[in-house]
Design an enzyme around this catalytic site. Structure first.
Site, PDB file in Angstrom:
ATOM      1  N   SER A 183       0.825  -1.196   0.000  1.00  0.00           N
ATOM      2  CA  SER A 183       0.000   0.000   0.000  1.00  0.00           C
ATOM      3  C   SER A 183       0.867   1.258   0.000  1.00  0.00           C
ATOM      4  O   SER A 183       1.849   1.330   0.749  1.00  0.00           O
ATOM      5  CB  SER A 183      -0.888   0.041   1.240  1.00  0.00           C
ATOM      6  OG  SER A 183      -1.765  -1.058   1.243  1.00  0.00           O
ATOM      7  N   ASN A 208       2.667  -9.691  10.959  1.00  0.00           N
ATOM      8  CA  ASN A 208       3.323  -8.408  10.676  1.00  0.00           C
ATOM      9  C   ASN A 208       2.494  -7.262  11.228  1.00  0.00           C
ATOM     10  O   ASN A 208       1.267  -7.322  11.286  1.00  0.00           O
ATOM     11  CB  ASN A 208       3.576  -8.250   9.166  1.00  0.00           C
ATOM     12  CG  ASN A 208       2.483  -7.477   8.472  1.00  0.00           C
ATOM     13  OD1 ASN A 208       2.461  -6.242   8.480  1.00  0.00           O
ATOM     14  ND2 ASN A 208       1.529  -8.205   7.887  1.00  0.00           N
ATOM     15  N   CYS A 210       3.562  -3.936  10.122  1.00  0.00           N
ATOM     16  CA  CYS A 210       4.388  -2.933   9.426  1.00  0.00           C
ATOM     17  C   CYS A 210       3.799  -1.527   9.586  1.00  0.00           C
ATOM     18  O   CYS A 210       4.533  -0.566   9.803  1.00  0.00           O
ATOM     19  CB  CYS A 210       4.490  -3.271   7.944  1.00  0.00           C
ATOM     20  SG  CYS A 210       5.479  -4.735   7.652  1.00  0.00           S
ATOM     21  N   PHE A 212       1.982   0.293   7.270  1.00  0.00           N
ATOM     22  CA  PHE A 212       2.102   1.105   6.040  1.00  0.00           C
ATOM     23  C   PHE A 212       3.400   1.895   5.992  1.00  0.00           C
ATOM     24  O   PHE A 212       3.400   3.126   5.859  1.00  0.00           O
ATOM     25  CB  PHE A 212       0.933   2.091   5.928  1.00  0.00           C
ATOM     26  CG  PHE A 212      -0.389   1.469   5.542  1.00  0.00           C
ATOM     27  CD1 PHE A 212      -0.467   0.180   5.045  1.00  0.00           C
ATOM     28  CD2 PHE A 212      -1.569   2.190   5.658  1.00  0.00           C
ATOM     29  CE1 PHE A 212      -1.685  -0.379   4.686  1.00  0.00           C
ATOM     30  CE2 PHE A 212      -2.797   1.647   5.297  1.00  0.00           C
ATOM     31  CZ  PHE A 212      -2.852   0.353   4.820  1.00  0.00           C
ATOM     32  N   VAL A 288      -8.841  -1.040   3.015  1.00  0.00           N
ATOM     33  CA  VAL A 288      -9.472  -0.593   4.263  1.00  0.00           C
ATOM     34  C   VAL A 288      -9.404  -1.717   5.302  1.00  0.00           C
ATOM     35  O   VAL A 288     -10.216  -1.767   6.217  1.00  0.00           O
ATOM     36  CB  VAL A 288     -10.951  -0.175   4.041  1.00  0.00           C
ATOM     37  CG1 VAL A 288     -11.038   1.196   3.433  1.00  0.00           C
ATOM     38  CG2 VAL A 288     -11.692  -1.203   3.203  1.00  0.00           C
ATOM     39  N   SER A 289      -8.436  -2.611   5.123  1.00  0.00           N
ATOM     40  CA  SER A 289      -8.461  -3.800   5.972  1.00  0.00           C
ATOM     41  C   SER A 289      -7.153  -4.114   6.672  1.00  0.00           C
ATOM     42  O   SER A 289      -7.043  -5.162   7.303  1.00  0.00           O
ATOM     43  CB  SER A 289      -8.889  -4.999   5.129  1.00  0.00           C
ATOM     44  OG  SER A 289      -8.139  -5.046   3.938  1.00  0.00           O
ATOM     45  N   SER A 290      -6.163  -3.226   6.560  1.00  0.00           N
ATOM     46  CA  SER A 290      -4.927  -3.506   7.296  1.00  0.00           C
ATOM     47  C   SER A 290      -5.196  -3.328   8.786  1.00  0.00           C
ATOM     48  O   SER A 290      -5.777  -2.326   9.204  1.00  0.00           O
ATOM     49  CB  SER A 290      -3.815  -2.559   6.858  1.00  0.00           C
ATOM     50  OG  SER A 290      -2.764  -2.623   7.798  1.00  0.00           O
ATOM     51  N   PRO A 291      -4.755  -4.300   9.616  1.00  0.00           N
ATOM     52  CA  PRO A 291      -5.037  -4.174  11.049  1.00  0.00           C
ATOM     53  C   PRO A 291      -4.037  -3.260  11.758  1.00  0.00           C
ATOM     54  O   PRO A 291      -4.147  -3.051  12.955  1.00  0.00           O
ATOM     55  CB  PRO A 291      -4.894  -5.618  11.554  1.00  0.00           C
ATOM     56  CG  PRO A 291      -3.954  -6.270  10.614  1.00  0.00           C
ATOM     57  CD  PRO A 291      -4.105  -5.588   9.290  1.00  0.00           C
ATOM     58  N   ASN A 292      -3.058  -2.732  11.013  1.00  0.00           N
ATOM     59  CA  ASN A 292      -1.968  -2.025  11.685  1.00  0.00           C
ATOM     60  C   ASN A 292      -2.047  -0.512  11.599  1.00  0.00           C
ATOM     61  O   ASN A 292      -1.106   0.184  11.984  1.00  0.00           O
ATOM     62  CB  ASN A 292      -0.628  -2.523  11.111  1.00  0.00           C
ATOM     63  CG  ASN A 292      -0.504  -4.033  11.227  1.00  0.00           C
ATOM     64  OD1 ASN A 292      -0.695  -4.580  12.302  1.00  0.00           O
ATOM     65  ND2 ASN A 292      -0.245  -4.696  10.115  1.00  0.00           N
ATOM     66  N   THR A 293      -3.143   0.008  11.047  1.00  0.00           N
ATOM     67  CA  THR A 293      -3.341   1.455  11.033  1.00  0.00           C
ATOM     68  C   THR A 293      -4.607   1.731  11.824  1.00  0.00           C
ATOM     69  O   THR A 293      -5.691   1.260  11.441  1.00  0.00           O
ATOM     70  CB  THR A 293      -3.464   1.967   9.577  1.00  0.00           C
ATOM     71  OG1 THR A 293      -2.232   1.722   8.923  1.00  0.00           O
ATOM     72  CG2 THR A 293      -3.782   3.450   9.514  1.00  0.00           C
ATOM     73  N   LYS A 332     -10.315  -4.010  -0.684  1.00  0.00           N
ATOM     74  CA  LYS A 332      -9.695  -5.194  -0.052  1.00  0.00           C
ATOM     75  C   LYS A 332     -10.215  -5.301   1.371  1.00  0.00           C
ATOM     76  O   LYS A 332     -10.098  -4.354   2.151  1.00  0.00           O
ATOM     77  CB  LYS A 332      -8.178  -5.050  -0.045  1.00  0.00           C
ATOM     78  CG  LYS A 332      -7.461  -6.265   0.542  1.00  0.00           C
ATOM     79  CD  LYS A 332      -5.984  -6.237   0.235  1.00  0.00           C
ATOM     80  CE  LYS A 332      -5.257  -7.404   0.843  1.00  0.00           C
ATOM     81  NZ  LYS A 332      -3.835  -7.399   0.514  1.00  0.00           N
ATOM     82  N   ASN A 361      -7.319  -9.643   3.501  1.00  0.00           N
ATOM     83  CA  ASN A 361      -6.085  -9.168   4.110  1.00  0.00           C
ATOM     84  C   ASN A 361      -5.679 -10.153   5.227  1.00  0.00           C
ATOM     85  O   ASN A 361      -6.244 -11.242   5.327  1.00  0.00           O
ATOM     86  CB  ASN A 361      -6.333  -7.765   4.681  1.00  0.00           C
ATOM     87  CG  ASN A 361      -5.076  -6.912   4.612  1.00  0.00           C
ATOM     88  OD1 ASN A 361      -3.998  -7.345   4.997  1.00  0.00           O
ATOM     89  ND2 ASN A 361      -5.219  -5.693   4.123  1.00  0.00           N
TER      90      ASN A 361
HETATM   91  C1  LIG Z   1       4.785  -8.301   5.687  1.00  0.00           C
HETATM   92  C2  LIG Z   1       3.454  -8.081   5.060  1.00  0.00           C
HETATM   93  C3  LIG Z   1       3.093  -6.807   4.646  1.00  0.00           C
HETATM   94  C4  LIG Z   1       1.840  -6.578   4.070  1.00  0.00           C
HETATM   95  N1  LIG Z   1       1.522  -5.318   3.651  1.00  0.00           N
HETATM   96  C5  LIG Z   1       0.340  -5.108   3.040  1.00  0.00           C
HETATM   97  C6  LIG Z   1      -0.004  -3.836   2.540  1.00  0.00           C
HETATM   98  O1  LIG Z   1       0.774  -2.882   2.617  1.00  0.00           O
HETATM   99  N2  LIG Z   1      -1.224  -3.666   1.962  1.00  0.00           N
HETATM  100  C7  LIG Z   1      -2.118  -4.696   1.833  1.00  0.00           C
HETATM  101  O2  LIG Z   1      -3.200  -4.504   1.286  1.00  0.00           O
HETATM  102  N3  LIG Z   1      -1.796  -5.934   2.288  1.00  0.00           N
HETATM  103  C8  LIG Z   1      -0.608  -6.160   2.878  1.00  0.00           C
HETATM  104  N4  LIG Z   1      -0.291  -7.420   3.326  1.00  0.00           N
HETATM  105  C9  LIG Z   1      -1.313  -8.492   3.226  1.00  0.00           C
HETATM  106  C10 LIG Z   1      -1.151  -9.342   1.977  1.00  0.00           C
HETATM  107  O3  LIG Z   1      -1.344  -8.585   0.815  1.00  0.00           O
HETATM  108  C11 LIG Z   1      -2.141 -10.508   1.971  1.00  0.00           C
HETATM  109  O4  LIG Z   1      -3.436  -9.979   1.915  1.00  0.00           O
HETATM  110  C12 LIG Z   1      -2.029 -11.395   3.200  1.00  0.00           C
HETATM  111  O5  LIG Z   1      -0.694 -11.560   3.551  1.00  0.00           O
HETATM  112  C13 LIG Z   1      -2.673 -12.771   2.985  1.00  0.00           C
HETATM  113  O6  LIG Z   1      -2.038 -13.467   1.937  1.00  0.00           O
HETATM  114  P1  LIG Z   1      -0.904 -14.595   2.212  1.00  0.00           P
HETATM  115  O7  LIG Z   1      -1.432 -15.521   3.252  1.00  0.00           O
HETATM  116  O8  LIG Z   1      -0.684 -15.247   0.888  1.00  0.00           O
HETATM  117  O9  LIG Z   1       0.308 -13.871   2.682  1.00  0.00           O
HETATM  118  C14 LIG Z   1       0.934  -7.658   3.904  1.00  0.00           C
HETATM  119  C15 LIG Z   1       1.315  -8.925   4.319  1.00  0.00           C
HETATM  120  C16 LIG Z   1       2.546  -9.153   4.886  1.00  0.00           C
HETATM  121  C17 LIG Z   1       2.923 -10.550   5.304  1.00  0.00           C
END
Ligand SMILES: Cc1cc2nc3c(=O)[nH]c(=O)nc-3n(C[C@H](O)[C@H](O)[C@H](O)COP(=O)(O)O)c2cc1C
Length: 476
Positions: A183, A208, A210, A212, A288-293, A332, A361
């Site tokens: 993102s 993770n 992170c 953003f 709108v689904s990252s748990p870290n913001t 997402k 996500n």
């Molecule tokens: C280290 C890390 C960073 C991620 N950063 C983002 C992000 O910036 N934006 C986003 O939409 N998803 C992010 N994701 C989520 C992935 O896009 C994906 O939706 C999620 O990891 C599930 O897929 P997977 O099980 O194949 O990893 C991140 C995942 C990981 C592991």
């Protein structure tokens, strides 16, 4: 006694002219016995000259380093020629297969590194072309048309791997059907303090938080702009008859938009993203689904999502577009949505142009058996194998609720072709992965594609499209 000593002296080898010694070398001392003999002889018969003992020969007993160097260079050139000759008799496909397979050798080394450092290294390698390039065409059964674009295969790289669009070419070259960058946030931001990525290796999972970390839209727009031009040129100069997939070449590029942590106006953040990045994107994602913001997931609520999507859509539509039109807008979502949220999003999707969703996500839950891992207690979103069932269940729910009228991208825990196939049968038109790549490396991609093609053919499907939602259709 004297005579005997003389005889002994006479028996010594004749004196040779002194060999030239390097100046720095000390003159070798004669052995003690010879010194004694010399003293005794001179005491009795002074004029007799005792020849010095044979000097150490300066002839080198080992070849000099220069010689060794030449030998090694010769051997290397010989090997390279022999290798080259062998490779030239091997067809490109076999060679390409070896290259991908050989990357498995470095996976254990990456596993020794800190997770985020290993990730940086991988992005850098892909950005600088130190990753294999897929030259083998995808099996025709994997081809699929979505949004009027041809995907040569339905397997994509999920957001978060290449957050700043540093390695789009290298990643598409690995053989993904599409790559999603981001993102991306409007302003650059550091994200959460490190460490913030944790491997739950035994479970093929990652936690993770992170938050953003992003170089911001200005930097990313510059990068995408440069790559866009280059890809377009390569495409026009290419003699291959690959049908254009994305806006700027055969590979399809998604741009995932985020918001800044401290921003008060989420809508304005996403609109900035649209203005700066949508001209390079084959599709745009509102994440709108990252748990870290903090507060981000609340944007999935009925009212908030409606307002947000309307703003973003308007911003996109106000821009000028060529005849292929603006990129489609996707949302997402999280795998932790309540039934009510799911229902709302489904209804909203059906009633608007928001016709594609990425499900899902990372999860804030800790599905077993990963919950027992000590690192499962770390705050953040969990991805990888333990997410598969949960995210696939949400995908199935959404497919049923939308009656197959909304395009769904299945993401979460995909590690094999069989997993990708299950997502497709559950309603996904396209599939994404991230964590499995971190564990399996580039060799994973051709394997997943080959396995998926096998699954489709095994069950009598002539295309991916035919298999979408197959679990809910009467048996053929
Ligand atoms: C280290 C890390 C960073 C991620 N950063 C983002 C992000 O910036 N934006 C986003 O939409 N998803 C992010 N994701 C989520 C992935 O896009 C994906 O939706 C999620 O990891 C599930 O897929 P997977 O099980 O194949 O990893 C991140 C995942 C990981 C592991």
């Amino acid at each position: 006694v004297v005579l005997r000593r003389r005889e002994r002296v006479a028996a010594l080898p004749p004196r040779r002219p002194p060999a030239r010694l390097p100046v720095a070398l000390p003159r070798p001392r004669p052995p003690a016995g010879a010194r004694q003999a010399s003293r005794t002889v001179s005491a009795v018969a002074a004029p007799i000259k005792v020849p010095p003992p044979p000097r150490k020969v300066t002839r080198p007993s080992q070849p000099p380093p220069a010689f060794l160097g030449r030998l090694l260079t010769g051997a290397m050139i010989g090997l390279a020629i022999a290798g080259g000759a062998y490779v030239s008799t091997t067809d490109e496909a076999t060679f390409c297969g070896w290259l991908f397979k050989s990357t498995e050798l470095v996976n254990p080394l990456f596993a020794l590194l800190d997770a985020e450092f290993a990730h940086r290294l991988a992005v850098s390698a892909a950005a600088h072309g130190f990753v294999p390039r897929e030259k083998r065409p995808d099996p025709p059964v994997l081809g699929i048309e979505v949004w009027g674009r041809n995907f040569t295969n339905p397997i994509g790289l999920a957001a978060g791997f290449d957050k700043n669009a540093e390695a789009v070419e290298g990643l598409l070259g690995l053989g993904f059907g599409f790559v999603e960058v981001g993102s991306v946030t409007p302003q650059p931001q550091e994200g959460n303090p490190k460490p913030r990525i944790f491997r739950l290796k035994e479970h093929g999972a990652v936690v993770n938080r992170c938050g953003f970390n992003s170089e911001g839209i200005v930097v990313v727009a510059k990068r995408l702009g440069a790559q866009h031009g280059k890809r377009k040129m390569e495409e026009t100069s290419s003699s291959s008859d690959v049908k254009q997939g994305g806006k700027a070449g055969p590979g399809i590029l998604g741009v995932n938009l985020g918001k800044n942590k401290t921003s008060e106006d989420a809508g304005a953040d996403y609109v900035q993203g649209v203005h700066s990045l949508s001209q390079y994107a084959d599709y745009l994602v509102i994440n709108v689904s990252s748990p870290n913001t903090p507060g981000l997931r609340q944007l999935q609520g009925r009212k908030q999502l409606k307002e947000l999507v309307k703003k973003v859509q308007d911003a996109r539509d106000e821009m000028q577009w060529a005849e292929d039109g603006p990129p489609p807008l996707l949302v997402k979502v999280a795998p932790d949505l309540s039934k009510q949220d799911l229902e709302d999003i489904a209804a909203y999707s059906l009633s608007t142009l928001l016709k594609t969703q990425i499900i899902s996500n990372t999860t804030i839950s800790r599905p077993p058996p990963a919950d027992a891992h000590p690192l499962a207690q770390e705050a953040g979103g969990l991805s990888g194998k333990p997410l598969f069932d949960l995210s696939t269940q949400v995908l199935r729910d959404m497919y049923i609720r939308t009656g197959g009228k909304v395009t769904l991208i299945g993401c979460g825990g995909v590690t094999s072709g069989e997993d990708a196939y299950k997502k497709i049968r559950s309603g996904a038109t396209l599939v994404q992965l991230y964590t499995a790549l971190a564990y399996g490396g580039p060799a994973l991609i051709p394997r997943i594609k080959a396995e998926l093609a096998e699954c489709l053919e095994r069950d009598g499907f002539k295309s991916v499209q035919e298999a979408v939602g197959a679990d809910f259709k009467p048996l053929k």
